[in-house]
Write a protein that holds these residues in place. Sequence first.
Motif, PDB file in Angstrom:
ATOM      1  N   PRO A 266       0.820  -1.209   0.000  1.00  0.00           N
ATOM      2  CA  PRO A 266       0.000   0.000   0.000  1.00  0.00           C
ATOM      3  C   PRO A 266       0.851   1.255   0.000  1.00  0.00           C
ATOM      4  O   PRO A 266       2.022   1.227   0.411  1.00  0.00           O
ATOM      5  CB  PRO A 266      -0.790  -0.122   1.305  1.00  0.00           C
ATOM      6  CG  PRO A 266       0.059  -0.965   2.190  1.00  0.00           C
ATOM      7  CD  PRO A 266       0.737  -1.941   1.280  1.00  0.00           C
ATOM      8  N   PRO A 267       0.302   2.369  -0.454  1.00  0.00           N
ATOM      9  CA  PRO A 267       1.050   3.628  -0.451  1.00  0.00           C
ATOM     10  C   PRO A 267       1.088   4.231   0.950  1.00  0.00           C
ATOM     11  O   PRO A 267       0.292   3.876   1.818  1.00  0.00           O
ATOM     12  CB  PRO A 267       0.245   4.504  -1.411  1.00  0.00           C
ATOM     13  CG  PRO A 267      -1.159   4.004  -1.261  1.00  0.00           C
ATOM     14  CD  PRO A 267      -1.040   2.524  -1.035  1.00  0.00           C
ATOM     15  N   TYR A 268       2.014   5.150   1.135  1.00  0.00           N
ATOM     16  CA  TYR A 268       2.045   5.948   2.359  1.00  0.00           C
ATOM     17  C   TYR A 268       0.749   6.765   2.447  1.00  0.00           C
ATOM     18  O   TYR A 268       0.253   7.231   1.422  1.00  0.00           O
ATOM     19  CB  TYR A 268       3.266   6.873   2.321  1.00  0.00           C
ATOM     20  CG  TYR A 268       3.334   7.841   3.464  1.00  0.00           C
ATOM     21  CD1 TYR A 268       3.892   7.461   4.678  1.00  0.00           C
ATOM     22  CD2 TYR A 268       2.821   9.125   3.340  1.00  0.00           C
ATOM     23  CE1 TYR A 268       3.937   8.345   5.741  1.00  0.00           C
ATOM     24  CE2 TYR A 268       2.866  10.017   4.391  1.00  0.00           C
ATOM     25  CZ  TYR A 268       3.427   9.624   5.592  1.00  0.00           C
ATOM     26  OH  TYR A 268       3.475  10.491   6.650  1.00  0.00           O
ATOM     27  N   PRO A 269       0.137   6.955   3.617  1.00  0.00           N
ATOM     28  CA  PRO A 269       0.652   6.652   4.943  1.00  0.00           C
ATOM     29  C   PRO A 269       0.274   5.277   5.512  1.00  0.00           C
ATOM     30  O   PRO A 269       0.637   4.974   6.642  1.00  0.00           O
ATOM     31  CB  PRO A 269       0.042   7.760   5.791  1.00  0.00           C
ATOM     32  CG  PRO A 269      -1.286   7.997   5.151  1.00  0.00           C
ATOM     33  CD  PRO A 269      -1.061   7.817   3.667  1.00  0.00           C
ATOM     34  N   ARG A 270      -0.453   4.457   4.736  1.00  0.00           N
ATOM     35  CA  ARG A 270      -0.735   3.126   5.281  1.00  0.00           C
ATOM     36  C   ARG A 270       0.541   2.290   5.362  1.00  0.00           C
ATOM     37  O   ARG A 270       0.727   1.528   6.302  1.00  0.00           O
ATOM     38  CB  ARG A 270      -1.796   2.413   4.440  1.00  0.00           C
ATOM     39  CG  ARG A 270      -2.252   1.086   5.019  1.00  0.00           C
ATOM     40  CD  ARG A 270      -3.530   0.612   4.384  1.00  0.00           C
ATOM     41  NE  ARG A 270      -4.660   1.431   4.760  1.00  0.00           N
ATOM     42  CZ  ARG A 270      -5.364   1.275   5.881  1.00  0.00           C
ATOM     43  NH1 ARG A 270      -5.041   0.336   6.732  1.00  0.00           N
ATOM     44  NH2 ARG A 270      -6.387   2.044   6.141  1.00  0.00           N
ATOM     45  N   TYR A 271       1.405   2.445   4.357  1.00  0.00           N
ATOM     46  CA  TYR A 271       2.729   1.839   4.451  1.00  0.00           C
ATOM     47  C   TYR A 271       3.624   2.831   5.199  1.00  0.00           C
ATOM     48  O   TYR A 271       3.529   4.031   4.948  1.00  0.00           O
ATOM     49  CB  TYR A 271       3.309   1.584   3.056  1.00  0.00           C
ATOM     50  CG  TYR A 271       4.738   1.114   3.071  1.00  0.00           C
ATOM     51  CD1 TYR A 271       5.025  -0.236   3.215  1.00  0.00           C
ATOM     52  CD2 TYR A 271       5.793   2.015   2.999  1.00  0.00           C
ATOM     53  CE1 TYR A 271       6.343  -0.679   3.250  1.00  0.00           C
ATOM     54  CE2 TYR A 271       7.102   1.580   3.037  1.00  0.00           C
ATOM     55  CZ  TYR A 271       7.369   0.233   3.166  1.00  0.00           C
ATOM     56  OH  TYR A 271       8.669  -0.200   3.222  1.00  0.00           O
ATOM     57  N   PRO A 272       4.489   2.414   6.110  1.00  0.00           N
ATOM     58  CA  PRO A 272       4.919   1.042   6.402  1.00  0.00           C
ATOM     59  C   PRO A 272       4.250   0.418   7.613  1.00  0.00           C
ATOM     60  O   PRO A 272       4.696  -0.607   8.104  1.00  0.00           O
ATOM     61  CB  PRO A 272       6.417   1.236   6.677  1.00  0.00           C
ATOM     62  CG  PRO A 272       6.456   2.564   7.369  1.00  0.00           C
ATOM     63  CD  PRO A 272       5.388   3.413   6.714  1.00  0.00           C
ATOM     64  N   TYR A 273       3.170   1.054   8.101  1.00  0.00           N
ATOM     65  CA  TYR A 273       2.592   0.605   9.368  1.00  0.00           C
ATOM     66  C   TYR A 273       1.507  -0.447   9.209  1.00  0.00           C
ATOM     67  O   TYR A 273       0.986  -0.953  10.194  1.00  0.00           O
ATOM     68  CB  TYR A 273       2.009   1.809  10.119  1.00  0.00           C
ATOM     69  CG  TYR A 273       2.985   2.950  10.264  1.00  0.00           C
ATOM     70  CD1 TYR A 273       4.102   2.826  11.080  1.00  0.00           C
ATOM     71  CD2 TYR A 273       2.808   4.134   9.556  1.00  0.00           C
ATOM     72  CE1 TYR A 273       5.009   3.866  11.210  1.00  0.00           C
ATOM     73  CE2 TYR A 273       3.713   5.176   9.680  1.00  0.00           C
ATOM     74  CZ  TYR A 273       4.813   5.041  10.507  1.00  0.00           C
ATOM     75  OH  TYR A 273       5.707   6.058  10.612  1.00  0.00           O
ATOM     76  N   HIS A 274       1.132  -0.786   7.956  1.00  0.00           N
ATOM     77  CA  HIS A 274      -0.051  -1.598   7.733  1.00  0.00           C
ATOM     78  C   HIS A 274       0.060  -2.991   8.324  1.00  0.00           C
ATOM     79  O   HIS A 274      -0.962  -3.622   8.615  1.00  0.00           O
ATOM     80  CB  HIS A 274      -0.352  -1.692   6.233  1.00  0.00           C
ATOM     81  CG  HIS A 274       0.683  -2.407   5.436  1.00  0.00           C
ATOM     82  ND1 HIS A 274       1.977  -1.934   5.291  1.00  0.00           N
ATOM     83  CD2 HIS A 274       0.636  -3.569   4.723  1.00  0.00           C
ATOM     84  CE1 HIS A 274       2.662  -2.756   4.529  1.00  0.00           C
ATOM     85  NE2 HIS A 274       1.891  -3.757   4.166  1.00  0.00           N
ATOM     86  N   ARG A 275       1.283  -3.492   8.536  1.00  0.00           N
ATOM     87  CA  ARG A 275       1.448  -4.843   9.070  1.00  0.00           C
ATOM     88  C   ARG A 275       1.581  -4.866  10.594  1.00  0.00           C
ATOM     89  O   ARG A 275       1.685  -5.941  11.182  1.00  0.00           O
ATOM     90  CB  ARG A 275       2.667  -5.513   8.431  1.00  0.00           C
ATOM     91  CG  ARG A 275       2.514  -5.734   6.918  1.00  0.00           C
ATOM     92  CD  ARG A 275       3.612  -6.631   6.381  1.00  0.00           C
ATOM     93  NE  ARG A 275       3.519  -6.796   4.941  1.00  0.00           N
ATOM     94  CZ  ARG A 275       2.699  -7.654   4.333  1.00  0.00           C
ATOM     95  NH1 ARG A 275       1.900  -8.414   5.051  1.00  0.00           N
ATOM     96  NH2 ARG A 275       2.676  -7.737   3.016  1.00  0.00           N
ATOM     97  N   LEU A 276       1.582  -3.726  11.213  1.00  0.00           N
ATOM     98  CA  LEU A 276       1.749  -3.674  12.667  1.00  0.00           C
ATOM     99  C   LEU A 276       0.394  -3.831  13.352  1.00  0.00           C
ATOM    100  O   LEU A 276      -0.541  -3.079  13.063  1.00  0.00           O
ATOM    101  CB  LEU A 276       2.378  -2.352  13.087  1.00  0.00           C
ATOM    102  CG  LEU A 276       3.771  -2.053  12.512  1.00  0.00           C
ATOM    103  CD1 LEU A 276       4.244  -0.688  12.983  1.00  0.00           C
ATOM    104  CD2 LEU A 276       4.757  -3.135  12.916  1.00  0.00           C
ATOM    105  N   PRO A 277       0.265  -4.780  14.264  1.00  0.00           N
ATOM    106  CA  PRO A 277      -1.032  -4.982  14.944  1.00  0.00           C
ATOM    107  C   PRO A 277      -1.529  -3.720  15.643  1.00  0.00           C
ATOM    108  O   PRO A 277      -2.732  -3.443  15.648  1.00  0.00           O
ATOM    109  CB  PRO A 277      -0.726  -6.103  15.945  1.00  0.00           C
ATOM    110  CG  PRO A 277       0.447  -6.816  15.360  1.00  0.00           C
ATOM    111  CD  PRO A 277       1.259  -5.778  14.676  1.00  0.00           C
ATOM    112  N   ASP A 278      -0.618  -2.936  16.216  1.00  0.00           N
ATOM    113  CA  ASP A 278      -1.057  -1.737  16.929  1.00  0.00           C
ATOM    114  C   ASP A 278      -1.656  -0.707  15.977  1.00  0.00           C
ATOM    115  O   ASP A 278      -2.569   0.033  16.345  1.00  0.00           O
ATOM    116  CB  ASP A 278       0.122  -1.119  17.682  1.00  0.00           C
ATOM    117  CG  ASP A 278       0.502  -1.921  18.912  1.00  0.00           C
ATOM    118  OD1 ASP A 278      -0.312  -2.777  19.322  1.00  0.00           O
ATOM    119  OD2 ASP A 278       1.595  -1.707  19.454  1.00  0.00           O
ATOM    120  N   PHE A 279      -1.150  -0.657  14.732  1.00  0.00           N
ATOM    121  CA  PHE A 279      -1.705   0.279  13.755  1.00  0.00           C
ATOM    122  C   PHE A 279      -3.129  -0.132  13.393  1.00  0.00           C
ATOM    123  O   PHE A 279      -4.018   0.712  13.225  1.00  0.00           O
ATOM    124  CB  PHE A 279      -0.828   0.315  12.514  1.00  0.00           C
ATOM    125  CG  PHE A 279      -1.285   1.307  11.478  1.00  0.00           C
ATOM    126  CD1 PHE A 279      -1.119   2.673  11.670  1.00  0.00           C
ATOM    127  CD2 PHE A 279      -1.900   0.886  10.314  1.00  0.00           C
ATOM    128  CE1 PHE A 279      -1.541   3.588  10.731  1.00  0.00           C
ATOM    129  CE2 PHE A 279      -2.329   1.794   9.362  1.00  0.00           C
ATOM    130  CZ  PHE A 279      -2.146   3.148   9.570  1.00  0.00           C
TER     131      PHE A 279
END
Length: 347
Positions: free
Chosen positions: A323-336
């Motif tokens: 996915p593009p920023y801002p979902r990347y790079p946090y998209h795989r983090l459970p807290d996100f």
Amino acid sequence: MEYRRSGSSGLVLPVLGFGAGTFGGRGELFGAWGDTDVAAARRLVDICLEAGVTLFDTADVYSDGASEEVLGAALRGRRDRVLLSTKAGLPTGPGPDEAGTGRARLVRAVEAALRRLGTEHIDLFQLHAFDAQTPVEETLSALDDLVRAGKIRYLGASNFAGWQLMKSLAAADRNGLTRYVAHQVYYSLVGRDYEWELMPLGHDQGVGALVWSPLGWGRLTGHIRRGAALPPGSRLHRTAAAGPPVDDERLYRVVEVLDELAAETGNAVPQLALAWLLTRPTVTSVIVGARNEEQLRQNLGALEVALTPEQLARLDAASATTPPYPRYPYHRLPDFARLDPPLAGVQ
């Protein structure tokens, strides 16, 4: 046929609609799509109505208006059985008044579409693109007047960015003007950009998606495979080239999974690609086109496809992109995901 409401509106549409971009055959681009005349169009309409397809979509730029003319003639005598959707806003000529969505142009565009379609009202009128040169309040006010005059029943947009759609919706709410209830978008197994911002926006704001080019500009028709030449006489080199680029490796990966599922289910590759779209959040209707009866009947066969969760997951995995920023790079983090969870069914 299944019918769904477009977002949170009262507009009820069949999950498959018919796109009349193949009608008329004028110009290099639309001539490559098809050149269906009135007699052939009338037969395609017959097949659609038999299957419960009541939504017919076109635009003023399709074959320089000939698509609307052919569609209107093909529907003569049965207008009350269908929903007519058309679009305006893209340039139709070099003049300063032949592009955009200012008040004067919108009034002329609607009047011209009504004449070509041979009807007194348009069920769904969509702006074909966002006009950054015209204040959204002017555009929305003109559209609201046309709705109040009975010439348009519902409003939609097409090909808007997330901020453009949200700005328009906010302006409509702020000024008490008619809202967009549909967004016609490009979405396919090889074109999933819609999911990152426009899909959550549609879910939050009650705007349903009408999907155009669901077979990825012809890439998912079953004619493109790794290491294989295009069939003789194929138009794919022209139609696919006009669309957004797709990485070859990703395309082949998706097609190979579709081929596996075709062997497992007995369904054709295009039917499986369409069936995947019908499971996606916010999708109200998928617009399919056809140059002949065989293509149309095959596309309608997507209504009979039932993919299992495991099969859907395989298609999701094969077609996935970063996915593009801002979902990347946090998209795989459970807290996100706790803060901004994906919609159900979207991986």
